[in-house]
Design an enzyme around this catalytic site. Structure first.
Site, PDB file in Angstrom:
ATOM      1  CG  ASP A 183      -2.370   2.459   6.536  1.00  0.00           C
ATOM      2  OD1 ASP A 183      -2.682   2.073   5.385  1.00  0.00           O
ATOM      3  OD2 ASP A 183      -2.626   3.595   6.958  1.00  0.00           O
ATOM      4  CG  ASP A 236      -1.636   1.209   1.528  1.00  0.00           C
ATOM      5  OD1 ASP A 236      -2.281   1.698   0.580  1.00  0.00           O
ATOM      6  OD2 ASP A 236      -1.606   1.719   2.670  1.00  0.00           O
ATOM      7  CG  ASP A 255      -2.220   7.545   0.423  1.00  0.00           C
ATOM      8  OD1 ASP A 255      -1.165   7.841  -0.165  1.00  0.00           O
ATOM      9  OD2 ASP A 255      -3.346   7.909   0.031  1.00  0.00           O
TER      10      ASP A 255
END
Ligand code: MG
Length: 276
Positions: free
Chosen positions: A219, A10, A12
């Site tokens: 996250d 990922d 961001d």
């Protein structure tokens, strides 16, 4: 038979700082992967053009990448064997589309708005200043974030009851909602995990003698399908000091936040002797 890692990550809040979008703390770990010839496959809710920007800053050239929460897989390198998989050619890449067109998603949203009087706004219909204020993106990147093809990040206004009503309505249209760091995203039945699974299959059919170990980084809840699909899931610590709750075997929770935690996990999990 040879062993190799595949790194799916990922952006961001994971490889990029959640506020500044900076990845300098991960730079050495990215260089380490390059030296080891280990592919770093970006897998984000961002658009193709946003991801291309980071790929060029990170010096990634031939590695495949996954856009818009698994909406499509871009394969720049001719070497991959895509037998039995349908694809299109766009922007100099072979592209496997797993999502539905964003124009269709917007049409459904218009209907839902009419039926329910719910206040919901799409990112692609926001002006640049509005996107900047929601996302903290530089204006140039905010423009790229609006170029949606397979998904629509939304901002919802209303109480929990309205939100439940909204969720019911989108199910009726067979749309799915997922949560990233800042936005909810509306999309078809695609997710990051399906794209990761297919890409691993493509690696396997391209290198039939290869034995691939997949490591996945995330996250937020939209990363869960990715984390569930890989051999070694890594949950990166957020700035508020928490980790997303994940109940998976073998999960690695980083000690450090964002890109620093990303680098920590790469250096702890990727063993040099496995790649010869
Ligand atoms: Mg994230």
């Amino acid at each position: 038979m040879y062993l190799s890692y595949l790194i799916f990550s990922d952006l961001d809040g994971t490889l990029l700082d959640e506020d500044t979008y900076d990845f300098s703390e991960a730079q050495d770990a990215i260089s380490f992967l390059k030296r080891m010839n280990i592919p770093l496959i970006l897998c984000s809710s961002k658009t193709r053009e946003e991801i291309e920007l980071y790929r060029s800053q990170m010096g990634l050239k031939k590695e495949p990448f996954i856009v818009e929460n698994g909406g499509a897989i871009y394969i720049p390198d001719e070497k991959f064997n895509l037998n039995g998989i349908s694809y299109q050619v766009k922007h100099g890449c072979r592209v496997i589309e797993l999502g539905i067109p964003s124009s269709f998603i917007k049409k459904c949203l218009d209907e839902i708005r009419k039926e329910t009087a719910i206040e919901v706004k799409c990112l692609s219909k926001m002006d640049i200043d509005e996107i900047v204020s929601f996302s903290n993106l530089p204006p140039e990147q905010a423009k790229l974030a609006r170029q949606r093809e397979y998904s629509e990040p939304i901002v919802f206004k209303g109480n929990e009851e309205k939100f439940n009503q909204f969720k019911k309505a989108i199910r009726e249209y067979k749309l799915h909602l997922t949560k990233g760091g800042r936005f909810y995203t509306l999309m078809g039945g695609n997710d990051k995990g399906k794209a990761v699974f297919l890409l691993k299959t493509i690696y396997q059919q391209t290198y039939p003698k290869g034995n691939f170990i997949t490591i996945g980084f995330g996250d937020s809840p939209n990363d869960l399908p990715l984390l569930k699909t890989v051999d070694r899931p890594v949950v990166v610590k957020k700035k508020n000091g928490s980790h997303m709750k994940v109940d998976l075997p073998n999960v690695y929770f980083t000690k450090f936040v964002g890109p620093r935690g990303w680098a920590e996990a790469i250096l702890n999990l990727v063993k040099e002797e496995n790649n010869d």
